[in-house]
Write a protein that holds these residues in place. Structure first.
Motif, PDB file in Angstrom:
ATOM      1  N   ILE A  18     -51.030 -91.963 -15.515  1.00 42.74           N
ATOM      2  CA  ILE A  18     -49.924 -91.220 -16.115  1.00 42.74           C
ATOM      3  C   ILE A  18     -50.394 -89.849 -16.579  1.00 42.74           C
ATOM      4  O   ILE A  18     -51.401 -89.735 -17.283  1.00 42.74           O
ATOM      5  CB  ILE A  18     -49.332 -91.986 -17.317  1.00 42.74           C
ATOM      6  CG1 ILE A  18     -48.925 -93.410 -16.904  1.00 42.74           C
ATOM      7  CG2 ILE A  18     -48.138 -91.238 -17.907  1.00 42.74           C
ATOM      8  CD1 ILE A  18     -48.524 -94.294 -18.083  1.00 42.74           C
ATOM      9  N   ASP A  19     -49.664 -88.828 -16.177  1.00 43.38           N
ATOM     10  CA  ASP A  19     -49.903 -87.462 -16.638  1.00 43.38           C
ATOM     11  C   ASP A  19     -49.052 -87.252 -17.883  1.00 43.38           C
ATOM     12  O   ASP A  19     -47.846 -87.012 -17.799  1.00 43.38           O
ATOM     13  CB  ASP A  19     -49.514 -86.482 -15.524  1.00 43.38           C
ATOM     14  CG  ASP A  19     -49.610 -85.035 -15.959  1.00 43.38           C
ATOM     15  OD1 ASP A  19     -50.175 -84.767 -17.041  1.00 43.38           O
ATOM     16  OD2 ASP A  19     -49.124 -84.165 -15.208  1.00 43.38           O
ATOM     17  N   ALA A  20     -49.674 -87.361 -19.061  1.00 41.73           N
ATOM     18  CA  ALA A  20     -48.914 -87.313 -20.320  1.00 41.73           C
ATOM     19  C   ALA A  20     -48.205 -85.979 -20.524  1.00 41.73           C
ATOM     20  O   ALA A  20     -47.172 -85.918 -21.192  1.00 41.73           O
ATOM     21  CB  ALA A  20     -49.847 -87.585 -21.504  1.00 41.73           C
ATOM     22  N   ASP A  21     -48.733 -84.914 -19.941  1.00 42.29           N
ATOM     23  CA  ASP A  21     -48.113 -83.596 -20.107  1.00 42.29           C
ATOM     24  C   ASP A  21     -46.818 -83.469 -19.309  1.00 42.29           C
ATOM     25  O   ASP A  21     -46.002 -82.593 -19.579  1.00 42.29           O
ATOM     26  CB  ASP A  21     -49.089 -82.501 -19.650  1.00 42.29           C
ATOM     27  CG  ASP A  21     -50.320 -82.434 -20.535  1.00 42.29           C
ATOM     28  OD1 ASP A  21     -50.183 -82.687 -21.748  1.00 42.29           O
ATOM     29  OD2 ASP A  21     -51.411 -82.138 -20.012  1.00 42.29           O
ATOM     30  N   LYS A  79     -55.233 -73.256 -17.554  1.00 45.04           N
ATOM     31  CA  LYS A  79     -55.765 -74.156 -16.539  1.00 45.04           C
ATOM     32  C   LYS A  79     -55.525 -75.595 -16.972  1.00 45.04           C
ATOM     33  O   LYS A  79     -55.773 -75.963 -18.111  1.00 45.04           O
ATOM     34  CB  LYS A  79     -57.274 -73.923 -16.349  1.00 45.04           C
ATOM     35  CG  LYS A  79     -57.630 -72.520 -15.888  1.00 45.04           C
ATOM     36  CD  LYS A  79     -57.134 -72.247 -14.474  1.00 45.04           C
ATOM     37  CE  LYS A  79     -57.574 -70.863 -13.991  1.00 45.04           C
ATOM     38  NZ  LYS A  79     -57.111 -70.572 -12.626  1.00 45.04           N
ATOM     39  N   ASN A  80     -55.035 -76.432 -16.055  1.00 50.82           N
ATOM     40  CA  ASN A  80     -54.719 -77.817 -16.397  1.00 50.82           C
ATOM     41  C   ASN A  80     -55.877 -78.724 -16.003  1.00 50.82           C
ATOM     42  O   ASN A  80     -55.959 -79.199 -14.879  1.00 50.82           O
ATOM     43  CB  ASN A  80     -53.435 -78.256 -15.699  1.00 50.82           C
ATOM     44  CG  ASN A  80     -52.859 -79.513 -16.337  1.00 50.82           C
ATOM     45  OD1 ASN A  80     -53.565 -80.273 -16.983  1.00 50.82           O
ATOM     46  ND2 ASN A  80     -51.575 -79.720 -16.151  1.00 50.82           N
ATOM     47  N   ALA A  81     -56.781 -78.961 -16.947  1.00 50.23           N
ATOM     48  CA  ALA A  81     -57.928 -79.835 -16.692  1.00 50.23           C
ATOM     49  C   ALA A  81     -57.500 -81.292 -16.598  1.00 50.23           C
ATOM     50  O   ALA A  81     -58.195 -82.108 -15.997  1.00 50.23           O
ATOM     51  CB  ALA A  81     -58.962 -79.655 -17.799  1.00 50.23           C
ATOM     52  N   THR A  82     -56.350 -81.622 -17.197  1.00 45.80           N
ATOM     53  CA  THR A  82     -55.867 -83.001 -17.155  1.00 45.80           C
ATOM     54  C   THR A  82     -55.634 -83.458 -15.722  1.00 45.80           C
ATOM     55  O   THR A  82     -55.992 -84.577 -15.345  1.00 45.80           O
ATOM     56  CB  THR A  82     -54.561 -83.123 -17.965  1.00 45.80           C
ATOM     57  OG1 THR A  82     -54.823 -82.792 -19.321  1.00 45.80           O
ATOM     58  CG2 THR A  82     -54.016 -84.532 -17.887  1.00 45.80           C
ATOM     59  N   ASP A  83     -55.017 -82.603 -14.904  1.00 44.80           N
ATOM     60  CA  ASP A  83     -54.753 -82.954 -13.518  1.00 44.80           C
ATOM     61  C   ASP A  83     -56.044 -83.281 -12.781  1.00 44.80           C
ATOM     62  O   ASP A  83     -56.126 -84.256 -12.018  1.00 44.80           O
ATOM     63  CB  ASP A  83     -54.032 -81.807 -12.801  1.00 44.80           C
ATOM     64  CG  ASP A  83     -52.617 -81.601 -13.320  1.00 44.80           C
ATOM     65  OD1 ASP A  83     -52.213 -82.341 -14.233  1.00 44.80           O
ATOM     66  OD2 ASP A  83     -51.934 -80.704 -12.819  1.00 44.80           O
TER      67      ASP A  83
END
Length: 266
Positions: A18-21, A79-83
């Motif tokens: 799950i991508d919480a963002d 920058k989206n490090a979560t992805d």
């Protein structure tokens, strides 16, 4: 000779990432009810920067649903490090060869290539995202479920009494997201699929085969988007366009359903 005990039925094991963002916490109940239709959620992970207040609603439901939070700091603004963290974990899980499919929960098109890569390995990919999800990501999944239809129906709450309600001590609760209005049923598309897969000698098509072929062409197709619980209900709701026929068991057993376009000469 002693009879052999039949081998237990193999279960479908799924990894839920799950991508919480890019996924609201309000879908959590409906999400796992939906996933249970396809298999067992053996791994449940959610990615985000948990030091930020924006993920507060997710924090409230993680323990109840045994979801493992994966911390990922944003190293650089913009920058989206979560992805990247989610994608790396997905590939690690892929190479364990322990899973039959993946559930990717996000409305972000950055996961399009990941979905395609997982399918290249022969795994089933279920996507979950809002209706704003870019089409490339939707098409890259075997099946895509719009999360608007997974939200719990808002329950009516009694209005607070005038004696206890004051501007000083009563905070107005946020209004839950409304259910989406049913979309227009793509009748011509369904009719064309029926024509394409029907045998020359028999116009009747098994309802399951119809559903599978529709999903191959439109992964996001879901009867609930059009106000129907199941595909059979959608077909029944349009008797001028389709005919539905039940065949098989009569003593309490399940029946098979067959469908064809209406108006075919007998």
């Amino acid at each position: 000779m002693a009879s052999r005990t039949p081998a237990p039925r193999q279960q479908t094991h799924l990894a839920v990432l799950i991508d919480a963002d890019n996924a609201p916490a309000a879908i959590v109940e409906g999400l796992f009810e939906e996933i249970a239709k396809y298999g067992i959620a053996s791994v449940k992970r959610i990615y985000g920067d948990w030091t930020k207040p924006q993920l507060g609603k997710w924090k409230q439901v993680l323990l109840d649903h045994s979801i493992q939070p994966m911390q990922q700091f944003a190293y650089t603004s913009g920058k989206n490090a979560t992805d990247s963290a989610l994608i790396i974990d997905a590939m690690d899980l892929l190479y364990t060869r322990r899973f039959d499919g993946f559930c990717l929960v996000s409305s972000d098109s950055d996961f399009t290539r990941l979905a395609a890569r997982l399918r290249e390995e022969g795994l089933t990919v279920y996507g979950f995202g809002e209706e704003k999800t870019p089409k490339p990501f939707v098409s890259a999944c075997d099946k895509f479920i719009y999360t608007e239809i997974l939200r719990a129906s808002p329950e009516a709450e009694p209005a607070p009494s005038s004696e206890k309600s004051t501007a000083a001590n009563v905070e107005e609760a946020p209004k839950p997201a409304a259910k989406p209005k049913p979309q227009k049923v793509p009748l011509d598309f369904i009719a064309k699929v029926l024509d394409d897969i029907a045998d020359e000698d028999d116009d009747w098509v098994h309802l399951g085969a119809l559903g599978q072929n529709i999903s191959k062409l439109r992964p996001a197709f879901d009867p609930r988007l059009y106000g129907f619980k199941k595909l059979s209900d959608l077909i029944k709701g349009h008797p001028k366009r389709f005919e539905l026929q039940a065949r098989g068991a009569t003593n309490g057993g399940s029946k098979d359903f067959y469908v064809r376009n209406a108006g075919i000469a007998r």
